[in-house]
Design a protein around this motif. Structure first.
Motif, PDB file in Angstrom:
ATOM      1  N   SER A   1      -0.175 -30.251  21.223  1.00 55.90           N
ATOM      2  CA  SER A   1      -0.637 -29.268  22.204  1.00 55.90           C
ATOM      3  C   SER A   1       0.531 -28.452  22.755  1.00 55.90           C
ATOM      4  CB  SER A   1      -1.391 -29.959  23.341  1.00 55.90           C
ATOM      5  OG  SER A   1      -0.566 -30.925  23.983  1.00 55.90           O
ATOM      6  N   SER A   2       1.700 -29.072  22.893  1.00 57.17           N
ATOM      7  CA  SER A   2       2.873 -28.327  23.378  1.00 57.17           C
ATOM      8  C   SER A   2       3.331 -27.292  22.358  1.00 57.17           C
ATOM      9  CB  SER A   2       4.021 -29.291  23.698  1.00 57.17           C
ATOM     10  OG  SER A   2       3.666 -30.161  24.740  1.00 57.17           O
ATOM     11  N   GLN A   3       3.200 -27.648  21.089  1.00 58.48           N
ATOM     12  CA  GLN A   3       3.532 -26.693  20.025  1.00 58.48           C
ATOM     13  C   GLN A   3       2.575 -25.491  20.070  1.00 58.48           C
ATOM     14  OE1 GLN A   3       2.456 -27.770  16.012  1.00 58.48           O
ATOM     15  NE2 GLN A   3       4.312 -26.864  15.143  1.00 58.48           N
ATOM     16  N   ASP A   4       1.263 -25.781  20.222  1.00 54.93           N
ATOM     17  CA  ASP A   4       0.276 -24.703  20.329  1.00 54.93           C
ATOM     18  C   ASP A   4       0.553 -23.820  21.541  1.00 54.93           C
ATOM     19  OD1 ASP A   4      -1.147 -25.493  18.079  1.00 54.93           O
ATOM     20  OD2 ASP A   4      -2.457 -26.846  19.207  1.00 54.93           O
ATOM     21  N   GLU A   5       0.964 -24.446  22.639  1.00 49.78           N
ATOM     22  CA  GLU A   5       1.244 -23.695  23.850  1.00 49.78           C
ATOM     23  C   GLU A   5       2.435 -22.761  23.642  1.00 49.78           C
ATOM     24  OE1 GLU A   5       1.988 -24.623  28.600  1.00 49.78           O
ATOM     25  OE2 GLU A   5       1.293 -26.190  27.249  1.00 49.78           O
ATOM     26  N   GLN A   6       3.420 -23.217  22.876  1.00 42.05           N
ATOM     27  CA  GLN A   6       4.595 -22.391  22.610  1.00 42.05           C
ATOM     28  C   GLN A   6       4.233 -21.184  21.728  1.00 42.05           C
ATOM     29  OE1 GLN A   6       6.944 -23.276  24.388  1.00 42.05           O
ATOM     30  NE2 GLN A   6       8.831 -22.307  23.717  1.00 42.05           N
ATOM     31  N   PHE A   7       3.409 -21.438  20.702  1.00 38.35           N
ATOM     32  CA  PHE A   7       2.948 -20.325  19.865  1.00 38.35           C
ATOM     33  C   PHE A   7       2.130 -19.332  20.691  1.00 38.35           C
ATOM     34  CE2 PHE A   7       3.425 -23.217  16.044  1.00 38.35           C
ATOM     35  CZ  PHE A   7       4.418 -22.454  15.458  1.00 38.35           C
ATOM     36  N   SER A   8       1.294 -19.848  21.598  1.00 37.95           N
ATOM     37  CA  SER A   8       0.509 -18.979  22.468  1.00 37.95           C
ATOM     38  C   SER A   8       1.422 -18.131  23.350  1.00 37.95           C
ATOM     39  CB  SER A   8      -0.438 -19.811  23.337  1.00 37.95           C
ATOM     40  OG  SER A   8      -1.171 -18.992  24.216  1.00 37.95           O
ATOM     41  N   LEU A   9       2.530 -18.716  23.805  1.00 39.66           N
ATOM     42  CA  LEU A   9       3.477 -17.974  24.645  1.00 39.66           C
ATOM     43  C   LEU A   9       4.158 -16.863  23.852  1.00 39.66           C
ATOM     44  CD1 LEU A   9       4.839 -17.698  27.382  1.00 39.66           C
ATOM     45  CD2 LEU A   9       6.552 -19.382  26.627  1.00 39.66           C
ATOM     46  N   VAL A  10       4.477 -17.143  22.578  1.00 43.96           N
ATOM     47  CA  VAL A  10       5.078 -16.112  21.715  1.00 43.96           C
ATOM     48  C   VAL A  10       4.149 -14.911  21.606  1.00 43.96           C
ATOM     49  CG1 VAL A  10       5.765 -15.556  19.338  1.00 43.96           C
ATOM     50  CG2 VAL A  10       6.491 -17.716  20.365  1.00 43.96           C
ATOM     51  N   PHE A  11       2.867 -15.192  21.358  1.00 44.53           N
ATOM     52  CA  PHE A  11       1.901 -14.095  21.216  1.00 44.53           C
ATOM     53  C   PHE A  11       1.662 -13.388  22.547  1.00 44.53           C
ATOM     54  CE2 PHE A  11      -2.462 -12.439  21.220  1.00 44.53           C
ATOM     55  CZ  PHE A  11      -2.370 -11.544  20.156  1.00 44.53           C
ATOM     56  N   THR A  12       1.619 -14.147  23.636  1.00 46.44           N
ATOM     57  CA  THR A  12       1.400 -13.552  24.959  1.00 46.44           C
ATOM     58  C   THR A  12       2.497 -12.549  25.295  1.00 46.44           C
ATOM     59  OG1 THR A  12       0.260 -15.532  25.778  1.00 46.44           O
ATOM     60  CG2 THR A  12       1.172 -14.040  27.425  1.00 46.44           C
TER      61      THR A  12
ATOM     62  N   ALA B   1      -1.729  -4.342  30.038  1.00 45.49           N
ATOM     63  CA  ALA B   1      -0.816  -5.400  29.579  1.00 45.49           C
ATOM     64  C   ALA B   1      -0.526  -6.394  30.691  1.00 45.49           C
ATOM     65  CB  ALA B   1       0.492  -4.783  29.083  1.00 45.49           C
ATOM     66  N   VAL B   2      -0.373  -5.894  31.919  1.00 44.17           N
ATOM     67  CA  VAL B   2      -0.152  -6.794  33.053  1.00 44.17           C
ATOM     68  C   VAL B   2      -1.352  -7.719  33.229  1.00 44.17           C
ATOM     69  CG1 VAL B   2       0.197  -6.908  35.552  1.00 44.17           C
ATOM     70  CG2 VAL B   2       1.386  -5.170  34.207  1.00 44.17           C
ATOM     71  N   VAL B   3      -2.558  -7.161  33.094  1.00 46.76           N
ATOM     72  CA  VAL B   3      -3.769  -7.980  33.190  1.00 46.76           C
ATOM     73  C   VAL B   3      -3.828  -9.006  32.058  1.00 46.76           C
ATOM     74  CG1 VAL B   3      -6.296  -7.918  33.183  1.00 46.76           C
ATOM     75  CG2 VAL B   3      -5.018  -6.128  34.362  1.00 46.76           C
ATOM     76  N   SER B   4      -3.360  -8.613  30.875  1.00 48.27           N
ATOM     77  CA  SER B   4      -3.424  -9.516  29.719  1.00 48.27           C
ATOM     78  C   SER B   4      -2.518 -10.733  29.881  1.00 48.27           C
ATOM     79  CB  SER B   4      -3.052  -8.762  28.436  1.00 48.27           C
ATOM     80  OG  SER B   4      -1.667  -8.454  28.397  1.00 48.27           O
ATOM     81  N   LEU B   5      -1.565 -10.686  30.822  1.00 48.44           N
ATOM     82  CA  LEU B   5      -0.723 -11.857  31.075  1.00 48.44           C
ATOM     83  C   LEU B   5      -1.541 -13.043  31.571  1.00 48.44           C
ATOM     84  CD1 LEU B   5       2.454 -10.318  32.770  1.00 48.44           C
ATOM     85  CD2 LEU B   5       2.287 -11.327  30.497  1.00 48.44           C
TER      86      LEU B   5
END
Length: 509
Positions: free
Chosen positions: A66-77, A437-441
């Motif tokens: 789950s931490s790995q998924d969270e990191q990938f999600s942060l890259v895309f965010t 983009a600010v909202v998408s954060l």
């Protein structure tokens, strides 16, 4: 002169076709991130964040990533945030310095991003943060400079703008191709090196088939650009557009003012172009920003969490996850086919006679209300399907997602070009994308909420976003009511003029 005109038409068509290929193959590849994540996991990126969970009551041990998924999600965010937030700066620079400067900047960023991915590895997973961000920002700059190509074809302007945005969405399938090549033995490095070398094509197009400043609208006679354009119409584009917008205001009065600025007395009474401040403070822009921000947040959260969602619904079956990931990426290819439908809806009045006293801008705006409503309805249906935790239903979700996304961004650019002066397009487009983009954060705290307190089940977040989606219907309703009000006022004015004319005729008798 006829041969020169034929040469110009050929140049316009080459610009249109090459721009289409550029958007389709390069501009929006970052939104195929779900396919790239599959490859990155295979190569061990952020694998050090996975933990072994011991089995209980005799069950086998499992791995918690789950931490790995969270990191990938942060890259895309971060990449998706920069993709839009920097549009305010890039829009200003585009209006100020023109096409060539912005394209060279975009090509530089794009090439840097692809090279960073090519030379990254599991040991240097953090390189993904600047790499994907550079690819995202470079890609949106390519799209921004290409949308003006619609000005070369006045009768199909909105169709071309939406077509390019659809191609931008479809380019997400490039990462699917990279995933398939990876499964056939082609390394990630080789694929991204090829993308880097393709920047030579972008450079050639910048100098040969794109203007140095901007393509004006409406297009002057014998307008040309690129190399060897000295015999064509070479004037100051910005000055031409300001004179054109000012002339429209003087000759047609209130009815030709951008609807967004009608409440600004100074704009109505002067012959000047509506100020940027008037556009920013208008109700049209406010509802448009709300419309785009909510739908974009829904899409970004869906794309950023697609891989963990499929893993959860498929019980971590890698073959099933790969199958659905491929299906999602394949549907992205059809964005380029869906987007022109929106443009055809917005251009459906072209070639038809206008109502007495109606301006071209009013007709364009009236046509846009149906497009805005259909886009809102698509997003609501997409959000409902995405909220249902039933794996086979996700095929329908993928179809609705690509349809809605292709309508969303094409409609966004087309509406801004219709409702506001051309000289403010870059700044307003950048402002709208930056605010959204600010909202998408919010997608990252939503993802953290799902992974934490909600125990991996996104149902509550999905329901909240679906309810929030209802707010996007305000925009098309407001535009529709505005058009009805303007039409009613025009009819009243015409009736008054007829009555006055009758009275004057009677008095003469």
């Amino acid at each position: 002169m006829q041969g020169y005109e034929v040469g110009n038409r050929l140049r316009y068509r080459l610009t249109l076709a090459s721009g289409m290929l550029e958007c389709l193959c390069f501009a929006g590849v970052v939104f195929g991130f779900a396919s790239l994540v599959f490859v990155l996991k295979e190569d061990g990126y952020f694998s050090h964040l996975c933990d072994d969970v011991p089995g209980t009551n005799g069950t086998l041990a499992s791995t918690d990533c789950s931490s790995q998924d969270e990191q990938f999600s942060l890259v895309f965010t971060i990449a998706s945030f920069l993709n839009n937030s920097l549009n305010l700066v890039s829009g200003y620079l585009y209006d100020r310095f023109g096409t060539m400067v912005m394209r060279l900047l975009g090509i530089c960023l794009y090439t840097t991003g692809t090279l960073l991915v090519a030379f990254s590895s599991a040991a240097f997973s953090e390189l993904l943060f600047p790499a994907l961000s550079c690819i995202a920002v470079g890609g949106i700059l390519l799209l921004l400079t290409n949308m003006q190509v619609g000005n070369l074809f006045a009768g199909h302007r909105s169709t071309i703008i939406t077509l390019y945005n659809g191609a931008f969405d479809s380019s997400a399938a490039v990462f699917l191709i990279i995933k398939i090549l990876y499964e056939q033995g082609i390394s990630l490095r080789s694929s991204f090196l090829v993308l880097s070398f393709c920047s030579i094509i972008h450079l050639l197009r910048t100098f040969l088939l794109m203007p140095r400043t901007h393509i004006p609208y409406p297009l002057p006679e014998y307008y040309t650009y690129g190399l060897n354009c000295g015999q064509g119409n070479t004037y100051n584009v910005e000055q031409f557009e300001k004179m054109r917008d000012g002339a429209m205001t003087v000759s047609n009065g209130r009815d030709d003012m951008p609807p967004a600025a009608e409440d600004e007395p100074e704009a109505q009474d002067s012959g000047k172009v509506v100020s940027f401040r008037s556009c920013v403070l208008s109700w049209f822009l406010l509802w448009h920003v709300l419309w785009l921000s909510i739908m974009q947040l829904r899409h970004y959260l869906f794309i950023g969490t697609l891989n963990p969602m499929l893993n959860r619904l498929a019980n971590n079956d890698p073959n099933l996850v790969s199958q659905y990931t491929n299906a999602f990426a394949i549907t992205q290819l059809f964005g380029v086919l869906c987007a022109p439908w929106n443009g055809l809806i917005m251009d459906r009045h072209k070639g038809k006679p206008l109502a007495p006293g109606e301006t071209e801008q009013e007709a364009d705006l009236r046509s846009s209300s149906l497009s805005l409503f259909l886009t809102s309805l698509q997003c609501l249906l997409f959000s409902v399907c995405a909220s249902v935790p039933f794996l086979p239903l996700q095929y329908l979700t993928f179809v609705l997602q690509v349809l809605n996304r292709s309508f969303l961004y094409g409609g966004n650019a087309a509406f801004i070009s219709i409702a506001f002066p051309a000289c403010h397009f870059g700044k307003l487009y950048g402002l709208v994308m930056s605010v959204s983009a600010v909202v998408s954060l919010l997608q990252y705290p939503c993802f953290a909420l799902v992974k934490g307190p909600l125990g991996g089940d996104p149902f509550v977040v999905d329901i909240v976003l679906t309810v929030l989606t209802l707010l996007v219907f305000i925009h098309p309703v407001y535009v529709f009511i505005h058009c009805r009000r303007v039409a009613r006022k025009r009819d009243d004015n015409n009736q008054t003029e007829v009555t006055k004319g009758s009275k004057m005729a009677e008095s003469k008798i």
